[in-house]
Each structure stands twice: as C-alpha cells, then as structure tokens.
Design a protein around this motif. Structure first.
Motif, short mmCIF file in Angstrom:
data_model
loop_
_atom_site.label_atom_id
_atom_site.label_comp_id
_atom_site.label_asym_id
_atom_site.label_seq_id
_atom_site.Cartn_x
_atom_site.Cartn_y
_atom_site.Cartn_z
N LYS A 166 0.77 -1.16 0.01
CA LYS A 166 -0.10 -0.15 0.06
C LYS A 166 0.86 1.54 -0.02
N LEU A 167 1.89 1.30 0.55
CA LEU A 167 2.89 2.49 1.03
C LEU A 167 3.40 2.83 -0.38
N LEU A 168 3.83 1.75 -1.09
CA LEU A 168 4.63 1.62 -2.47
C LEU A 168 3.71 2.36 -3.52
N THR A 169 2.32 1.96 -3.68
CA THR A 169 1.58 2.40 -4.57
C THR A 169 1.09 4.02 -4.30
N ALA B 234 5.79 1.34 -9.00
CA ALA B 234 4.89 0.27 -9.84
C ALA B 234 5.27 -0.93 -9.92
N ILE B 235 6.57 -1.13 -9.39
CA ILE B 235 7.04 -2.34 -9.50
C ILE B 235 8.04 -2.66 -8.12
N THR C 17 -1.90 -2.56 -10.28
CA THR C 17 -1.23 -1.41 -10.14
C THR C 17 0.16 -1.57 -9.58
N LEU C 18 0.69 -2.70 -8.93
CA LEU C 18 1.65 -3.00 -8.35
C LEU C 18 2.23 -4.32 -9.02
#
Length: 332
Positions: free
Chosen positions: A163-166, A171-172, A205-206
């Motif tokens: 969740k934090l990455l998006t 994206a990856i 999305t990820l």
C-alpha cells in the motif's frame, strides 16, 4: 482498490503475462553504502568509497547492451559522486534508478537499530512510509527522475509495504526472494512464493518481479520440501550439491560460480519463467568491501562472470529488459 499483502503468496490468477513469448532478464544493482557485513548494523560506520567504481560498471553494461537498474539507498541517493556518474546515463535511458530502503541509515530516525528493525516492513506503517517518502523524494530531487521500482533492504517487506509503495508512485516491487527464508532473523519467509512475476493487487497497479533462484539436481522437484529441513545441517546441503542431487542457485555473481548460474538459468527457462532477475551489491566493485570480492583478481572474476552470463543469456534467446520495457510489455 484491493491491495494485496506482499508477504502472502499470490493466487494463480494473479500471475502476470507479457505481450510476447520472449524471455527477459533484468540486471539489478543493490547500490548501497559500504559497511562491515560481519559487524552489527550501525547508523554511523559506513562510507561510499566504492561509488566511483560505478562509472566502469556502467560503461561495461553499455558495451553489453544492458540497461542496469540501480536500486539506491539513502547514502547513495545523497552522494554527489553518484549523481555525477549516473545522472547522464539515467537521463539518456542507458540506466534506470529505483529505491532500496535501508531503514537504519534512512531518516527519520525514530527506531532503535536492531536486527528486527533492519527489515523495514517490521516498522510501524507510519515510520516505514516516512522513510520511503524521504528516500523517494531525495532520488527524484537529486537524480531528476521519479523512481518506479523498489527493493526492500534485506528483502524486508511487510504487511503495509504494498500500500505504501503504490501511494508513492512505485509500480514495481522486486524484493521477494523465492526459496529463501529470513524468519530466523525476524524477516519474511519467501519459500512459498513463485518465481514468476505476478500482480499484487486486483487493479494491477503493483507488479512483483521476484529475484530469480532455482533448484538444480536430481531432487530439484522435491527441493521445496527437502532444502528447508536441512537448515540445521548446512554441510549436508553442500554434500547434496556436490553429488548433483540438490542445489539452490540464486542468479548473482556473489558466491555463485558461472557454471552454477548457468544451471540455474537453464532450470528457470526450462520451467518457462518469463523473467529472470539478476542482482549483486555495488560495494563488490571495490575489492575488500564485501566477502565476495577480496582483491583485484576477484574483481576481474566478477566482470568475467557477468560477461559470460550475459553471453549465455543471449545464446538462450533471453532479451535484456528494463523497467521501461517491463511497463510497456506486461499485459494489464
């Protein structure tokens, strides 16, 4: 949006597909500070002397037609030398940059430096997010490019990481290391995760690009059952490898011979893996900085490893890839 948990293996329907059937490989560099791998982690005892060696490695990659992905942590993101060497190749698409979070050297510093806290995913979500944002913003500010790919230092994903990455435009993720278990030190267990790329969330999305490892040997189909049960008997793992019965082969020049890596590549391709993710640590470019490269002869061996492996990948029809290529060719 329903965001998955990176600690959980994905469902079969989450597996990613590419627009063509050409296998790909990604060359990733854990671009991080020098520190003594055998000493306890510290916020203070490290330097970036090896960074000047990135120039030679970048020239090498360009000569091989490969776009390296530099996954940089806080000391590198704020290194003027790193900016001087990498900014032009990054701007021209001859290299790419991503995020690698080493929480013990990455502000804000609110946690104790412990083994448990060295895995960023173990931190409270607010603190993990604050460290991620600080690093992501520093990379964009200093290198002029917003990073799209992430690797947790020590492969330390957590329940909140996806969740934090998006939320920060990543994206990856390429932190999952299948066939490896770090739970004894407080980290994740990736033994049940697949080697092939997969979507972490339903909205795609990820994307997860796991690092590539493979079991080789007569017992490789039973490797997931046998190998973990030998953790108390590492000598037995060596015996099985020497007998050609079972060997775990990560695709890295650090502690893995060319011949072993070729066996790992063959196994991965024979199993139909569409993407191979190779890696090593940037301090290995300066002899004496890691246990894997002790002198100039070892450094020559490191470059020879890459030269021979890249040649072998070409003979097997494996195409050099990049973050841009992945984003453009994965089917959504």
């Amino acid at each position: 949006m329903s965001m998955g948990n990176l600690l959980n293996p994905p469902s079969a329907r989450a597996m990613a597909r590419f627009a063509d059937d050409t296998p790909r490989f990604l060359l990733t560099v854990d671009t991080e500070e020098d520190f003594d791998w055998e000493q306890p982690l510290t916020r203070d005892s490290h330097d970036t002397r090896h960074v000047r060696r990135l120039e030679k490695f970048q020239d090498f990659c360009e000569g091989q037609g490969v776009v390296p992905v530099y996954l940089v942590d806080w000391p590198i993101a704020n290194s003027r030398t790193a900016r001087e060497i990498l900014r032009e190749p990054l701007m021209q698409g001859r290299a790419e940059i991503g995020v690698q979070l080493h929480p013990w050297v990455n502000p804000p510093f609110q946690e104790e430096v412990t083994q448990q806290n060295s895995f960023a995913g173990n931190l409270p979500a607010e603190l993990e997010g604050a460290k991620l944002k600080a690093l992501r913003d520093a990379i964009e500010s200093n290198f002029g490019i917003a990073p799209l790919i992430y690797r947790a230092g020590r492969y330390g994903l957590g329940r909140n990481t996806a969740k934090l990455l998006t939320s920060h435009g990543i994206a990856i993720d390429t932190s999952v290391r299948p066939l490896f278990d770090y739970s004894s030190g407080g980290g994740p267990d990736y033994r049940a995760h697949p080697l092939a790329p997969y979507w972490v969330d339903e909205d795609k999305t990820l994307l997860e690009l796991p690092l590539t490892s493979a079991f080789w040997g007569m017992l490789r189909r039973q490797g997931a059952f046998i190998y973990p049960r030998l953790w108390r008997a590492p000598a037995m793992r060596g015996v099985l490898a020497r007998l050609g019965l079972l060997e775990r082969v990560p695709l890295t020049p650090e502690g893995v011979s060319v011949e072993e890596a070729i066996r790992g590549i063959d196994m991965a391709l024979d199993d139909g893996l569409p993407m191979l993710v190779l890696s090593f640590h940037s301090p290995s470019l300066l002899p004496g900085s890691t246990p894997y490269v002790r002198d100039d002869a070892d450094l020559d061996g490191l470059y020879d490893w890459w030269r021979r492996i890249l040649t072998y990948l070409e003979t097997r029809g494996v195409k050099p890839s990049s973050v841009r290529d992945v984003m453009g060719s994965v089917v959504r």
